[in-house]
Design a protein around this motif. Structure first.
Motif, PDB file in Angstrom:
ATOM      1  N   ASN A 185      19.259  46.734 -47.373  1.00 40.96           N
ATOM      2  CA  ASN A 185      19.852  45.447 -47.011  1.00 40.96           C
ATOM      3  C   ASN A 185      19.188  44.881 -45.764  1.00 40.96           C
ATOM      4  O   ASN A 185      18.857  45.614 -44.824  1.00 40.96           O
ATOM      5  N   CYS A 186      19.013  43.571 -45.764  1.00 41.11           N
ATOM      6  CA  CYS A 186      18.590  42.913 -44.534  1.00 41.11           C
ATOM      7  C   CYS A 186      19.713  43.050 -43.502  1.00 41.11           C
ATOM      8  O   CYS A 186      20.904  42.968 -43.838  1.00 41.11           O
ATOM      9  N   SER A 187      19.357  43.252 -42.279  1.00 40.04           N
ATOM     10  CA  SER A 187      20.368  43.385 -41.218  1.00 40.04           C
ATOM     11  C   SER A 187      20.986  42.025 -40.926  1.00 40.04           C
ATOM     12  O   SER A 187      20.408  40.973 -41.236  1.00 40.04           O
ATOM     13  N   ALA A 188      22.171  42.051 -40.320  1.00 39.08           N
ATOM     14  CA  ALA A 188      22.821  40.807 -39.916  1.00 39.08           C
ATOM     15  C   ALA A 188      21.902  40.036 -38.973  1.00 39.08           C
ATOM     16  O   ALA A 188      21.217  40.623 -38.129  1.00 39.08           O
ATOM     17  N   GLY A 189      21.850  38.720 -39.156  1.00 33.43           N
ATOM     18  CA  GLY A 189      20.958  37.897 -38.346  1.00 33.43           C
ATOM     19  C   GLY A 189      19.621  37.649 -39.015  1.00 33.43           C
ATOM     20  O   GLY A 189      18.765  36.963 -38.464  1.00 33.43           O
ATOM     21  N   THR A 190      19.421  38.243 -40.209  1.00 31.38           N
ATOM     22  CA  THR A 190      18.186  38.031 -40.970  1.00 31.38           C
ATOM     23  C   THR A 190      18.549  37.739 -42.426  1.00 31.38           C
ATOM     24  O   THR A 190      19.688  37.890 -42.846  1.00 31.38           O
ATOM     25  N   TYR A 191      17.520  37.385 -43.204  1.00 27.89           N
ATOM     26  CA  TYR A 191      17.749  37.106 -44.633  1.00 27.89           C
ATOM     27  C   TYR A 191      16.447  37.322 -45.395  1.00 27.89           C
ATOM     28  O   TYR A 191      15.361  37.463 -44.788  1.00 27.89           O
ATOM     29  N   SER A 192      16.552  37.329 -46.727  1.00 26.17           N
ATOM     30  CA  SER A 192      15.344  37.388 -47.552  1.00 26.17           C
ATOM     31  C   SER A 192      15.614  36.762 -48.914  1.00 26.17           C
ATOM     32  O   SER A 192      16.756  36.721 -49.389  1.00 26.17           O
ATOM     33  N   VAL A 204      17.612  29.437 -34.600  1.00 20.98           N
ATOM     34  CA  VAL A 204      18.618  29.008 -33.618  1.00 20.98           C
ATOM     35  C   VAL A 204      19.621  28.090 -34.311  1.00 20.98           C
ATOM     36  O   VAL A 204      19.252  27.205 -35.086  1.00 20.98           O
ATOM     37  N   GLY A 205      20.898  28.328 -34.046  1.00 19.98           N
ATOM     38  CA  GLY A 205      21.954  27.509 -34.628  1.00 19.98           C
ATOM     39  C   GLY A 205      22.438  28.011 -35.973  1.00 19.98           C
ATOM     40  O   GLY A 205      23.288  27.370 -36.595  1.00 19.98           O
ATOM     41  N   THR A 206      21.906  29.174 -36.444  1.00 16.97           N
ATOM     42  CA  THR A 206      22.344  29.772 -37.722  1.00 16.97           C
ATOM     43  C   THR A 206      22.585  31.263 -37.540  1.00 16.97           C
ATOM     44  O   THR A 206      22.073  31.876 -36.594  1.00 16.97           O
ATOM     45  N   THR A 207      23.365  31.812 -38.456  1.00 12.20           N
ATOM     46  CA  THR A 207      23.649  33.247 -38.446  1.00 12.20           C
ATOM     47  C   THR A 207      23.661  33.779 -39.871  1.00 12.20           C
ATOM     48  O   THR A 207      23.618  33.015 -40.840  1.00 12.20           O
ATOM     49  N   SER A 208      23.724  35.110 -39.981  1.00  9.38           N
ATOM     50  CA  SER A 208      23.904  35.732 -41.306  1.00  9.38           C
ATOM     51  C   SER A 208      24.599  37.070 -41.151  1.00  9.38           C
ATOM     52  O   SER A 208      24.599  37.667 -40.069  1.00  9.38           O
ATOM     53  N   THR A 209      25.175  37.523 -42.249  1.00 12.13           N
ATOM     54  CA  THR A 209      25.783  38.849 -42.284  1.00 12.13           C
ATOM     55  C   THR A 209      24.840  39.823 -42.988  1.00 12.13           C
ATOM     56  O   THR A 209      23.773  39.439 -43.482  1.00 12.13           O
ATOM     57  N   LEU A 210      25.220  41.084 -43.064  1.00 21.00           N
ATOM     58  CA  LEU A 210      24.394  42.125 -43.701  1.00 21.00           C
ATOM     59  C   LEU A 210      24.076  41.759 -45.153  1.00 21.00           C
ATOM     60  O   LEU A 210      24.953  41.356 -45.907  1.00 21.00           O
ATOM     61  N   ALA A 217      24.650  27.710 -41.159  1.00 16.03           N
ATOM     62  CA  ALA A 217      24.714  26.936 -39.913  1.00 16.03           C
ATOM     63  C   ALA A 217      26.036  27.197 -39.197  1.00 16.03           C
ATOM     64  O   ALA A 217      27.078  27.401 -39.835  1.00 16.03           O
ATOM     65  N   CYS A 218      25.998  27.199 -37.886  1.00 16.68           N
ATOM     66  CA  CYS A 218      27.227  27.394 -37.103  1.00 16.68           C
ATOM     67  C   CYS A 218      28.185  26.219 -37.334  1.00 16.68           C
ATOM     68  O   CYS A 218      27.746  25.066 -37.474  1.00 16.68           O
ATOM     69  N   PRO A 219      29.468  26.501 -37.395  1.00 18.10           N
ATOM     70  CA  PRO A 219      30.452  25.412 -37.558  1.00 18.10           C
ATOM     71  C   PRO A 219      30.379  24.434 -36.382  1.00 18.10           C
ATOM     72  O   PRO A 219      29.893  24.767 -35.292  1.00 18.10           O
ATOM     73  N   ASN A 220      30.888  23.216 -36.600  1.00 18.27           N
ATOM     74  CA  ASN A 220      30.929  22.205 -35.527  1.00 18.27           C
ATOM     75  C   ASN A 220      31.654  22.749 -34.305  1.00 18.27           C
ATOM     76  O   ASN A 220      32.704  23.390 -34.424  1.00 18.27           O
ATOM     77  N   GLY A 221      31.106  22.530 -33.179  1.00 18.11           N
ATOM     78  CA  GLY A 221      31.723  22.975 -31.943  1.00 18.11           C
ATOM     79  C   GLY A 221      31.277  24.360 -31.513  1.00 18.11           C
ATOM     80  O   GLY A 221      31.709  24.856 -30.464  1.00 18.11           O
ATOM     81  N   THR A 222      30.446  25.018 -32.321  1.00 21.20           N
ATOM     82  CA  THR A 222      29.923  26.337 -31.948  1.00 21.20           C
ATOM     83  C   THR A 222      28.409  26.296 -32.048  1.00 21.20           C
ATOM     84  O   THR A 222      27.821  25.367 -32.631  1.00 21.20           O
ATOM     85  N   PHE A 223      27.778  27.350 -31.494  1.00 25.90           N
ATOM     86  CA  PHE A 223      26.312  27.358 -31.494  1.00 25.90           C
ATOM     87  C   PHE A 223      25.782  28.786 -31.354  1.00 25.90           C
ATOM     88  O   PHE A 223      26.425  29.638 -30.746  1.00 25.90           O
ATOM     89  N   GLU A 226      20.220  31.791 -29.793  1.00 27.45           N
ATOM     90  CA  GLU A 226      19.025  32.605 -30.024  1.00 27.45           C
ATOM     91  C   GLU A 226      18.797  32.792 -31.516  1.00 27.45           C
ATOM     92  O   GLU A 226      19.745  32.726 -32.314  1.00 27.45           O
ATOM     93  N   SER A 227      17.555  33.038 -31.885  1.00 29.83           N
ATOM     94  CA  SER A 227      17.280  33.375 -33.287  1.00 29.83           C
ATOM     95  C   SER A 227      17.811  34.786 -33.595  1.00 29.83           C
ATOM     96  O   SER A 227      18.036  35.587 -32.690  1.00 29.83           O
ATOM     97  N   GLN A 228      18.006  35.056 -34.869  1.00 33.88           N
ATOM     98  CA  GLN A 228      18.495  36.350 -35.349  1.00 33.88           C
ATOM     99  C   GLN A 228      19.903  36.638 -34.809  1.00 33.88           C
ATOM    100  O   GLN A 228      20.264  37.770 -34.530  1.00 33.88           O
ATOM    101  N   SER A 229      20.699  35.587 -34.650  1.00 36.30           N
ATOM    102  CA  SER A 229      22.059  35.751 -34.163  1.00 36.30           C
ATOM    103  C   SER A 229      22.989  36.222 -35.279  1.00 36.30           C
ATOM    104  O   SER A 229      22.797  35.875 -36.455  1.00 36.30           O
ATOM    105  N   THR A 230      23.972  36.989 -34.887  1.00 39.84           N
ATOM    106  CA  THR A 230      24.945  37.500 -35.851  1.00 39.84           C
ATOM    107  C   THR A 230      26.288  36.783 -35.741  1.00 39.84           C
ATOM    108  O   THR A 230      27.188  37.021 -36.550  1.00 39.84           O
ATOM    109  N   TYR A 231      26.426  35.886 -34.740  1.00 37.66           N
ATOM    110  CA  TYR A 231      27.677  35.137 -34.596  1.00 37.66           C
ATOM    111  C   TYR A 231      27.410  33.844 -33.831  1.00 37.66           C
ATOM    112  O   TYR A 231      26.394  33.694 -33.137  1.00 37.66           O
ATOM    113  N   CYS A 232      28.318  32.897 -34.010  1.00 40.07           N
ATOM    114  CA  CYS A 232      28.264  31.647 -33.279  1.00 40.07           C
ATOM    115  C   CYS A 232      29.341  31.665 -32.177  1.00 40.07           C
ATOM    116  O   CYS A 232      30.385  32.279 -32.337  1.00 40.07           O
ATOM    117  N   SER A 233      29.085  30.988 -31.086  1.00 41.92           N
ATOM    118  CA  SER A 233      30.068  30.989 -29.978  1.00 41.92           C
ATOM    119  C   SER A 233      30.154  29.587 -29.374  1.00 41.92           C
ATOM    120  O   SER A 233      29.346  28.717 -29.659  1.00 41.92           O
TER     121      SER A 233
END
Length: 233
Positions: A185-192, A204-210, A217-223, A226-233
């Motif tokens: 599996n691709c790790s969280a923060g990556t995709y294939s 930047v501005g996107t995330t992914s799960t395992l 894309a991060c929901p409105n009001g969050t961001f 950094e690239s390869q992010s696992t959550y938006c804040s």
């Protein structure tokens, strides 16, 4: 007066009843002056009008009292003076009338007493002189018969079974390196996407799960700053 005695010539023997020299019977011989005919032992045959026993050539054999030597059948062999022909060992073969057996080449195999070698089936391989072909291990394959080795699955593909003729592409959200028996599996923060050898970092501005096949894309009001992010804040 005394009568003179005459020796019987080679290939005959003295018949005491008739006083004549009779020819030796089938498979027996004599030399000049022999009192009787003698059997040729196994591995020899009578020659020159029953006057001699001659050794059988390699690739032939004979039982005792033989007039000729018989050719060894395909799949067997004999040395010089053999009473019988022997089966070729597994991993070897022969045609008829052979003094030796020949090694099967790589990519083939044979059982005991074979007249030919058989090509390894798809998904299998062999070295020279093989009695059986080996299955390609997991993570590898061969798609042709008579293979001398197996090919690794290329990166982005996998093969979990042995004896395979092909490899499978990794599903989207997964990846593999060369010779893989399974995809990871691709790790969280990556995709294939499908058939990937590596996973790509989410921007930047996107995330992914395992095991993601795309980034979200991060929901409105969050961001995600950094690239390869696992959550938006």
């Amino acid at each position: 007066g005394a009568e003179s005695c005459t020796q019987c010539y080679a290939g005959t023997f003295p018949n005491v009843s008739t006083g004549l020299c009779d020819e030796c019977s089938f498979g027996r011989y004599s030399e000049t002056g022999f009192a009787s005919c003698v059997s040729c032992v196994a591995g020899y045959h009578v020659k020159n009008n029953n006057s001699d026993c001659v050794v059988c050539d390699a690739g032939k054999s004979s039982a005792s009292n033989s007039e000729t030597c018989d050719d060894c059948e395909a799949g067997t062999y004999s040395n010089t003076g053999a009473p019988s022909c022997s089966d070729c060992d597994s991993g070897k073969y022969s045609g008829s009338s052979q003094g030796t057996c020949t090694d099967c080449p790589a990519g083939t195999h044979s059982s005991t007493g074979s007249s030919d070698c058989i090509a390894c089936s798809v998904g299998h391989y062999s070295a020279a002189r093989a009695s059986t072909c080996s299955a390609c291990p997991s993570g590898s394959y061969t798609n042709s018969s008579g293979a001398v080795g197996c090919n690794d699955c290329v990166s982005g593909s996998f093969q979990p079974s042995s004896g395979a003729s092909s490899c499978y592409d990794c599903e989207a959200g997964m990846f593999s390196s060369q010779g893989a028996a399974a995809c990871l599996n691709c790790s969280a923060g990556t995709y294939s996407s499908g058939g990937a050898s590596t996973c790509v970092a989410c921007g930047v501005g996107t995330t992914s799960t395992l095991g993601a096949s795309m980034c979200t894309a991060c929901p409105n009001g969050t961001f995600a700053s950094e690239s390869q992010s696992t959550y938006c804040s």
